[in-house]
Design an enzyme around this catalytic site. Sequence first.
Site, PDB file in Angstrom:
ATOM      1  N   GLY A  47     -49.507  75.554  26.171  1.00 54.65           N
ATOM      2  CA  GLY A  47     -48.303  76.264  26.606  1.00 54.65           C
ATOM      3  C   GLY A  47     -47.206  75.232  26.806  1.00 54.65           C
ATOM      4  O   GLY A  47     -47.420  74.208  27.470  1.00 54.65           O
ATOM      5  N   ALA A  48     -46.034  75.507  26.218  1.00 59.10           N
ATOM      6  CA  ALA A  48     -44.986  74.481  26.149  1.00 59.10           C
ATOM      7  C   ALA A  48     -44.610  73.885  27.519  1.00 59.10           C
ATOM      8  O   ALA A  48     -44.628  72.656  27.693  1.00 59.10           O
ATOM      9  CB  ALA A  48     -43.767  75.053  25.426  1.00 59.10           C
ATOM     10  N   ARG A  89     -48.937  66.614  20.807  1.00 58.91           N
ATOM     11  CA  ARG A  89     -48.689  67.875  20.082  1.00 58.91           C
ATOM     12  C   ARG A  89     -47.230  67.853  19.620  1.00 58.91           C
ATOM     13  O   ARG A  89     -46.342  67.551  20.419  1.00 58.91           O
ATOM     14  CB  ARG A  89     -48.958  69.108  20.959  1.00 58.91           C
ATOM     15  CG  ARG A  89     -50.443  69.364  21.185  1.00 58.91           C
ATOM     16  CD  ARG A  89     -50.699  70.751  21.734  1.00 58.91           C
ATOM     17  NE  ARG A  89     -50.741  71.768  20.701  1.00 58.91           N
ATOM     18  CZ  ARG A  89     -50.834  73.076  20.972  1.00 58.91           C
ATOM     19  NH1 ARG A  89     -50.872  73.512  22.221  1.00 58.91           N
ATOM     20  NH2 ARG A  89     -50.898  73.958  19.993  1.00 58.91           N
ATOM     21  N   GLN A 213     -55.814  83.046  22.602  1.00 62.78           N
ATOM     22  CA  GLN A 213     -55.137  82.887  23.903  1.00 62.78           C
ATOM     23  C   GLN A 213     -54.788  84.245  24.517  1.00 62.78           C
ATOM     24  O   GLN A 213     -54.696  84.365  25.736  1.00 62.78           O
ATOM     25  CB  GLN A 213     -53.845  82.072  23.738  1.00 62.78           C
ATOM     26  CG  GLN A 213     -54.038  80.601  23.425  1.00 62.78           C
ATOM     27  CD  GLN A 213     -53.980  80.335  21.940  1.00 62.78           C
ATOM     28  OE1 GLN A 213     -54.395  81.159  21.139  1.00 62.78           O
ATOM     29  NE2 GLN A 213     -53.460  79.183  21.560  1.00 62.78           N
ATOM     30  N   ASP A 254     -42.009  77.710  21.730  1.00 61.31           N
ATOM     31  CA  ASP A 254     -42.329  76.283  21.882  1.00 61.31           C
ATOM     32  C   ASP A 254     -41.133  75.413  21.556  1.00 61.31           C
ATOM     33  O   ASP A 254     -41.043  74.264  22.014  1.00 61.31           O
ATOM     34  CB  ASP A 254     -43.519  75.911  21.004  1.00 61.31           C
ATOM     35  CG  ASP A 254     -44.783  76.500  21.598  1.00 61.31           C
ATOM     36  OD1 ASP A 254     -45.009  77.701  21.403  1.00 61.31           O
ATOM     37  OD2 ASP A 254     -45.498  75.767  22.311  1.00 61.31           O
ATOM     38  N   ASN A 264     -42.793  79.793  17.629  1.00 63.31           N
ATOM     39  CA  ASN A 264     -43.779  80.241  18.629  1.00 63.31           C
ATOM     40  C   ASN A 264     -45.135  80.386  17.945  1.00 63.31           C
ATOM     41  O   ASN A 264     -45.256  80.158  16.733  1.00 63.31           O
ATOM     42  CB  ASN A 264     -43.317  81.557  19.268  1.00 63.31           C
ATOM     43  CG  ASN A 264     -44.153  81.912  20.489  1.00 63.31           C
ATOM     44  OD1 ASN A 264     -44.356  81.071  21.368  1.00 63.31           O
ATOM     45  ND2 ASN A 264     -44.666  83.127  20.559  1.00 63.31           N
ATOM     46  N   LYS A 265     -46.115  80.764  18.714  1.00 62.92           N
ATOM     47  CA  LYS A 265     -47.498  80.872  18.231  1.00 62.92           C
ATOM     48  C   LYS A 265     -47.572  81.616  16.905  1.00 62.92           C
ATOM     49  O   LYS A 265     -46.899  82.634  16.712  1.00 62.92           O
ATOM     50  CB  LYS A 265     -48.322  81.588  19.307  1.00 62.92           C
ATOM     51  CG  LYS A 265     -49.776  81.851  18.987  1.00 62.92           C
ATOM     52  CD  LYS A 265     -50.530  80.616  18.536  1.00 62.92           C
ATOM     53  CE  LYS A 265     -50.428  79.447  19.483  1.00 62.92           C
ATOM     54  NZ  LYS A 265     -50.891  78.156  18.852  1.00 62.92           N
TER      55      LYS A 265
HETATM   56  O1  MRU Z   1     -50.884  76.597  21.098  1.00 60.62           O
HETATM   57  P1  MRU Z   1     -50.454  77.040  22.475  1.00 60.62           P
HETATM   58  O2  MRU Z   1     -51.461  77.884  23.158  1.00 60.62           O
HETATM   59  O3  MRU Z   1     -49.987  75.871  23.312  1.00 60.62           O
HETATM   60  O4  MRU Z   1     -49.185  77.944  22.197  1.00 60.62           O
HETATM   61  C1  MRU Z   1     -48.511  78.531  23.260  1.00 60.62           C
HETATM   62  C2  MRU Z   1     -47.408  79.410  22.815  1.00 60.62           C
HETATM   63  O5  MRU Z   1     -47.170  79.583  21.642  1.00 60.62           O
HETATM   64  C3  MRU Z   1     -46.541  79.998  23.860  1.00 60.62           C
HETATM   65  O6  MRU Z   1     -46.018  81.205  23.418  1.00 60.62           O
HETATM   66  C4  MRU Z   1     -45.410  79.013  24.170  1.00 60.62           C
HETATM   67  O7  MRU Z   1     -45.922  77.777  24.561  1.00 60.62           O
HETATM   68  C5  MRU Z   1     -44.431  79.451  25.168  1.00 60.62           C
HETATM   69  S1  MRU Z   1     -45.174  80.120  26.598  1.00 60.62           S
HETATM   70  C6  MRU Z   1     -44.770  79.413  27.965  1.00 60.62           C
END
Ligand code: MRU
Length: 368
Positions: A47-48, A89, A213, A254, A264-265
């Site tokens: 999570g960012a 990352r 997730q 992100d 984003n994801k």
């Molecule tokens: O790969 P992750 O689980 O770190 O990805 C997280 C996301 O894509 C969230 O949507 C993003 O970090 C923003 S949420 C606070």
Amino acid sequence: MRTVEWNYQQNKLQMIDQRLLPGTFEVAVFDDYRAVARAITEMLVRGAPAIGAAAGFGLALAAMQSGANTPEGLLTDLQSAADMLKQSRPTAVNLAWALERVLFSLTPVLSQGESGAAPSSIGRGGGEGGINALRIAVLAEAQRIADEDVEINQRMARYGAELIADGDTIIHHCNTGALATVDWGTALGVIRMAHEQGKQLHVLVDETRPRLQGSRLTAWELTQYGISYDIITDNAAGYFLSTGQVDKVFVGSDRTAANGDVANKIGTYMLALAAHDNGVPFYPVMPTSTIDLALANGDEIPIEERGPSEVLSLTFQGNTTFPENASARNPAFDVTPHRLVTGIVTENGIINPPFVENIRHTVSMLAS
Ligand code: MRU
């Protein structure tokens, strides 16, 4: 506890191990910044905003670990720790943002020189006044980033909750809750705030392949908040949108470019396309630290590609789900073009189109 938290008794970093949830709640303890970098890469913490805070505290550990006996030597060690943490990352800009912010916060401490020394709880002994002052400053700034994250998320949540009506059904992607941040969350924080305001909601939780997730973490959080939900497969979202069963889509980000393109994801882009095609509002929720004004558009956002084992680890009724020696691709994020975005929720209010002008205005308003 917070997802990412400094333990002042032990002078160590502790983080919830998100790889084990929802089955096991375990807190991992860190005294080495290299282990923090590994934990980010391996997604023990993810999570960012959460990885930004973790990286900030990682620098506090690096400051404690450094054997330097001059401020310059300590800065060199901090810079190389920051370089390592930054590479853990690539997509979430909060990581680089937090590291730069901690390093930048040392400028006034350095200019005070050795005379600015203060007694330290994290010092390595007497006679290192200037260095100890720097160590204290690193931890203090990391702590500020963590505390501000919680406060910013709650502010954002109040703005975002205004967009939610009583009785809404919302699609949510990935995990953007307390676990993705220091506490409270971004998009899921908005949903939680609306729920706490007494609105009746239902959340369709994208399970979010390949690391799940959504079903592992978001559903776990929603259970604790008492918010009604159903887990859906990612490929079911279009069906629910096209049959009029969804009022709004809320996601995190992100990294968002200066023109409003949102990384984003993986799967967010397809979700945004389906929302747009069906006239359903699509709202990314993010702190302004996620907005990268240095990038003109989403094409410039680096997209992390993770190993194929995450895709190829799925089993079905006890059996593998792919032929022997199958190969796979695993991009972890995608970019949603700003034309599909209805509005961007930030701690400074909701940014509406035209994004190029309005994003710059919102971010620079904060800086001034
Ligand atoms: O790969 P992750 O689980 O770190 O990805 C997280 C996301 O894509 C969230 O949507 C993003 O970090 C923003 S949420 C606070």
